[in-house]
Design a protein around this motif. Structure first.
Motif, PDB file in Angstrom:
ATOM      1  N   HIS A 153     -16.877 -73.992  -0.820  1.00 52.09           N
ATOM      2  CA  HIS A 153     -16.221 -73.492   0.403  1.00 52.09           C
ATOM      3  C   HIS A 153     -17.080 -73.855   1.615  1.00 52.09           C
ATOM      4  O   HIS A 153     -18.065 -73.182   1.897  1.00 52.09           O
ATOM      5  N   HIS A 210     -17.056 -75.701   5.829  1.00 54.27           N
ATOM      6  CA  HIS A 210     -16.344 -76.204   7.007  1.00 54.27           C
ATOM      7  C   HIS A 210     -17.297 -77.204   7.648  1.00 54.27           C
ATOM      8  O   HIS A 210     -18.157 -76.846   8.461  1.00 54.27           O
ATOM      9  N   HIS A 238     -13.191 -65.305  -1.053  1.00 55.84           N
ATOM     10  CA  HIS A 238     -13.698 -64.026  -0.524  1.00 55.84           C
ATOM     11  C   HIS A 238     -13.382 -62.849  -1.467  1.00 55.84           C
ATOM     12  O   HIS A 238     -14.245 -62.408  -2.185  1.00 55.84           O
ATOM     13  N   ASP A 271     -19.269 -70.966   2.594  1.00 55.89           N
ATOM     14  CA  ASP A 271     -18.595 -70.904   3.900  1.00 55.89           C
ATOM     15  C   ASP A 271     -19.472 -71.579   4.972  1.00 55.89           C
ATOM     16  O   ASP A 271     -19.444 -71.195   6.152  1.00 55.89           O
TER      17      ASP A 271
HETATM   18 ZN   LIG Z   1     -14.117 -70.368   5.239  1.00 59.44          ZN
END
Ligand SMILES: [Zn+2]
Length: 389
Positions: free
Chosen positions: A62, A64, A237, A306
């Motif tokens: 995960h 970005h 999550h 993340d």
């Molecule tokens: Zn994310």
């Protein structure tokens, strides 16, 4: 390219079993064979591993890639604009590689930046991890992360939305099934279910038809429920996971990417935008409790950092593993979340030192099974059998 990596301690197969008296024969970017020294063929050259530990390349499920991982990445984007973000995404590739991360799954980038960078890496224009990118996130009108969303309302738009992403070259589909913590100053709540079960069902059926998996941003209970029922492959999550939902995940084979570290960061650091911090503070305890309660269940758990999100750098996979370890002190099982489990979740031949797997691996000076922090002491990184760091 063909060689045998010799004089190494291999963390082999699905259980990271230590093999000491074998070499790994790399051929055409794959692990071709693992064999004892006496069976080495004459025609293949050796590379001396100097007694180091050979671990599968790490996988972050995960990320970005375009975000800066500083206090407010959305604000940075607004200031800097698209071109600078594209350059940032390219430069972030280096951070992954240098931390031993050889595969990332990007599930959210503006203007499909991650798809473009993924293509650049595939074409050999950029040295970086394998990037499995999602294209636009399928979101209800006004839903979570509108800046990289394709708004879809109803079954027909959901179908068109998923087909558009596949057409553009997405290799995974991302949906938003609840509101989020970070992204917008107002207008969303983690408890709100967003895309309906029916909309997600259409998306899952179509994605699966084309061999793509579906990742669902899901924090609140109703959204998690909708996503599992609809047939998504991963819950991202999952703070409000409970007994009933965990049982559903076991039955449906749904995997879980908890992303613990990022929420701890958002909840605890001063510089984080206040609207996000307030929401994170309310849910971090639940997150920890869910992780501890359901870690040992028959649910495949994968590591995702993340990365790029507030105060979460592109090397944060290690922080995620340390956080998991703090809650569940089982080194081997924690390493598996970023290797064996992650490869299985992707449905690809990555994340394992075994015949027929992609030759993505790291060499470490010390055994990470003795102490997780040795994962941070990466000496060399190989992707497709080639030394990239
Ligand atoms: Zn994310």
């Amino acid at each position: 390219m063909e060689y045998i990596m010799d004089n190494i301690q291999i963390l082999y197969g699905s259980d990271l079993e230590m093999k000491t008296d074998h070499g790994v024969w790399m051929k055409d970017g794959e692990i071709y064979n693992i064999l004892p020294k006496k069976d080495y063929p004459d025609h293949v050259e050796y590379v001396d591993g100097e007694g180091k530990y050979l671990l599968p390349g790490l996988i972050d499920l995960h990320v970005h890639i375009m975000w800066d991982g500083l206090k407010d990445p959305v604000a940075t984007l607004e200031e800097e604009g698209y071109e600078q973000m594209l350059i940032r995404a390219v430069s972030n590739c280096k951070n992954y590689v240098e931390s031993g991360i050889t595969t990332v799954r990007d599930i959210g980038s503006v203007d499909d930046i991650a798809l473009h960078v993924a293509k650049g890496v595939k074409r050999g224009l950029v040295i970086g991890p394998n990037i499995i990118a999602s294209g636009k996130t399928l979101t209800m009108t006004g839903g979570h992360d509108p800046f990289w969303a394709r708004f879809v309302d109803g079954r027909d738009e959901a179908l068109k939305g998923v087909r558009e992403q596949i057409f553009k070259g997405a290799e995974v589909i991302k949906v938003s099934s609840t509101g989020g913590v970070y992204g917008r100053h107002e207008g969303e709540s983690v408890g709100n279910a967003e895309l309906s079960m029916e909309e997600q069902q259409v998306i899952c059926n179509e994605a699966h038809k084309f061999g793509l998996k579906v990742a669902s941003h899901a924090i609140g209970r109703q959204g998690i429920f909708n996503s599992i029922q609809a047939g998504v492959d991963t819950i991202e999550h999952g703070h409000y996971l409970d007994e009933e939902l965990a049982t559903m995940m076991e039955e449906k084979g749904t995997a879980w990417i908890p992303t613990l570290f990022v929420y701890q960061q958002i909840a605890s650091l001063e510089e984080i935008p206040a609207y996000a911090k307030e929401k994170a503070v309310e849910i971090v305890e639940r997150h920890e409790k869910a992780f501890k309660s359901f870690f040992d269940r028959n649910i495949l758990i994968g590591a995702g950092s993340d990365a790029g999100s507030p105060c979460t750098p592109h090397t944060a996979l290690l922080d995620e593993l340390f956080m998991m370890y703090k809650f569940v002190p089982n080194i081997k099982e924690i390493i598996k979340t970023a290797t064996i489990n992650a490869g299985e979740i992707l449905g690809r031949r990555v994340g394992k030192i075994q015949e027929g797997y992609k030759a993505d691996f790291v060499l470490l000076g010390k055994n990470p099974l003795d102490d997780l922090k040795y994962l941070g002491e990466v000496e060399q990184v190989f992707i497709d059998g080639r030394l990239v760091y």
